[in-house]
Design an enzyme around this catalytic site. Structure first.
Site, short mmCIF file in Angstrom:
data_model
loop_
_atom_site.label_atom_id
_atom_site.label_comp_id
_atom_site.label_asym_id
_atom_site.label_seq_id
_atom_site.Cartn_x
_atom_site.Cartn_y
_atom_site.Cartn_z
N LYS A 185 0.87 -1.18 0.00
CA LYS A 185 0.00 0.00 0.00
C LYS A 185 0.91 1.23 0.00
CE LYS A 185 -2.67 3.35 1.84
NZ LYS A 185 -2.13 4.67 2.24
N GLU A 264 5.41 -1.24 13.72
CA GLU A 264 6.34 -0.39 14.46
C GLU A 264 5.67 0.97 14.57
OE1 GLU A 264 9.21 2.72 14.08
OE2 GLU A 264 10.04 1.22 12.70
N CYS A 301 12.02 7.38 13.75
CA CYS A 301 11.34 6.69 14.85
C CYS A 301 12.28 6.45 16.03
CB CYS A 301 10.76 5.36 14.35
SG CYS A 301 11.92 4.39 13.37
#
Length: 529
Positions: A185, A264, A301
């Site tokens: 996606k 995550e 992150c």
């Protein structure tokens, strides 16, 4: 010149059945780029999932060597993307060309690394317990275990790494290595980039004669639910927000056949600065920490969002130095308008919190840029479980917490949620008193750093890029490094199976020459016939 069609990828062909279109945007100016994409319809999403399901039996049955050649062909195609591709990615993301070139090398290199995994064969996890027909009171049958791909995997692209965590990123590489076709996606922040990379994957698939449907890609902001709920999909890989990841987990768990989601999601990556380190090199630590916080506009992150130290005159001086360094940082352009909006909201919430003090950072920059920010919070907020202090602010912001003593440090760390990383900044003299701190952090994080900063993630066998919830949805895995393949494999056991019908990794002669656990001993030798 790159040719962009803006159509979905299904079984090696292009499809544009829907009437809803999406526009690629210049990340710096906010202006429309000349690329339009057709959002996938529910029928197209279903067709992509079914194409992956049709490809699965043939693809998973290929010798590992052929899958390795496919991954290496993808890497070659990625390396062959030219300067026009790099320029396009910088337009869509505002990331500098040097960063894009480095990220492309990381992306192709991790494809080659997974090819090495396939060649060496340890991913099979081959275990053999040979029959013991004379055992009393019960004989033991011949039992042999190997791991196979779980089936078609849905992968969601991340915004902050348009290559390494996107179309041909770590989740896609791990799934393809495991023998699992992928339905990807595309992220709305870099759709043109996604198309160029998807084209590279398709070219590699055709050159290595992979089955149609081994890789599929769909566009659209609302298509994720259709993808996760489709019965052909057997696992999900996701990198993004806690809200988005949790929604996918809930959807997957509510299916008639629940499937795993490896998400995550959220981490504030605490940095614990020990007293002797502050005394020895406080100004240096402040400079290094500032550089880590603002690197890439804080859009990692692993960005260090929390700094903890024990109260002292030296720590107070460190905070002042850190604040001065943060004030000097220039505003930076963020990936897209949505990321900037989220950052502004997060910083706004910190400003509004009565328990936080703003130490550095001009008011939010105009245009599409973000300004570095530094806040200070009382240790009681961590100890008492204040939720705002635990929320990731995705951007160049960090919070410093001063604790009274070692006991309050342990209490503050105990209040932390799960994290991707934790960093210990320490001198040798600090280490004698760190055992309880380390033991506590081991329970909270996936990667422990000593005298370094978490914003670099090496792609290798030993890396863990994961951690307890909410850092990820499953602390037993990693989304970076070769262990990532484990998420998309499941064990199968063969009992009393004729040697001729066994999978190659389990045959008596060990034709692949791999290491196997045979009757409790790791060996490359053949088994008794």
């Amino acid at each position: 010149m790159l040719e962009i069609k803006g159509h979905n990828y299904i079984a090696g062909s292009r499809s544009a059945a829907g009437s809803v279109t999406l526009q690629s945007i210049d990340a710096v100016t906010g202006e429309a780029l000349p690329y339009v994409f057709h959002q996938a319809t529910e029928t197209e999403v279903g067709a992509a999932a079914l194409a992956a399901a049709r490809a699965y039996p043939a693809y998973r049955s290929l010798p590992a060597l052929q899958r390795a050649q496919f991954l290496e062909a993808i890497a070659d195609e990625l390396d062959g993307l030219g300067d026009d591709f790099v320029a396009l990615v910088t337009q869509e993301t505002a990331l500098p060309s040097g960063r894009i070139q480095g990220e492309r090398a990381r992306t192709s290199n991790q494809m080659r690394l997974f090819a090495e995994v396939l060649r060496r064969g340890d991913f099979y996890g081959a275990r053999i317990d040979q029959a013991l027909p004379e055992r009393k009171p019960l004989l033991r049958p011949d039992l042999r275990q190997v791991r196979i791909g779980v089936g078609p995997v849905a992968v969601f692209g991340a915004s902050n790494f348009p290559l390494a965590f996107s179309t041909a990123g770590g989740d896609t590489a791990a799934a393809l290595a495991a023998g699992c076709p992928v339905v990807f996606k595309a992220h709305g922040g870099h759709m043109t980039t996604a198309e160029c990379v998807a084209d590279a994957i398709i070219r590699a698939a055709e050159k290595t004669q992979m089955p149609p449907g081994v890789f599929n890609m769909v566009y659209g902001s609302g298509v994720g639910e259709w993808l996760v709920k489709h019965p052909a999909i057997q696992a999900v890989g996701f990198t993004g927000s806690l809200k988005g990841g949790r929604a996918l987990c809930d959807m997957a768990a509510a299916r008639p056949q629940p499937i795993p989601v490896f998400a995550e999601m959220s981490s504030i990556n605490p940095v614990v600065v020990m007293p002797e380190a502050i005394r020895a090199r406080g100004a240096q630590i402040a400079s290094e920490l500032t550089a880590s916080v603002v690197l890439g506009c804080g859009q990692f992150c692993t960005n260090p969002g929390l700094v903890i130290g024990i109260r002292s005159n030296e720590f107070s001086a460190f905070i002042e130095t850190l604040a001065g360094q943060m004030r000097e940082q220039p505003a930076q352009t963020m990936l897209n308008a949505g990321t900037l909006e989220s950052y502004q909201a997060g910083v706004g919430h910190l400003h509004e919190h009565p328990g936080l003090r703003h130490l550095a950072g001009a008011s939010l920059a105009g245009g599409r840029q973000a300004q570095a920010q530094l806040f200070q919070a009382d240790a009681s907020l961590l100890i008492d479980g204040d939720s705002l202090l635990q929320e990731e602010v995705f951007g160049p912001t960090t919070i410093v917490v001063e604790v009274a003593d070692r006991d309050e440090l342990l209490a503050a760390l105990n209040g932390l949620h799960g994290q991707l990383t934790a960093t210990l900044i320490a001198e040798p003299a600090d280490l004698a008193t760190c055992s309880e701190v380390v033991a506590l952090l081991e329970q909270k994080v996936g990667r422990l750093l000593m005298n370094g900063y978490p914003t670099g993630v090496e792609v290798c066998d030993a890396m863990v890029h994961g951690g307890p919830y909410p850092a990820t949805s499953d602390a037993r895995g990693t989304s970076v490094g070769t262990l990532a393949i484990d998420r998309f494999l499941r064990p199968v056991c063969y009992q009393n199976w004729p040697d001729a019908l066994l999978p190659e990794p389990l045959k008596n002669a060990n034709p692949l020459g791999i290491s196997r656990l045979v009757d409790g001993v790791m060996t490359r030798s053949a088994c008794a016939s």
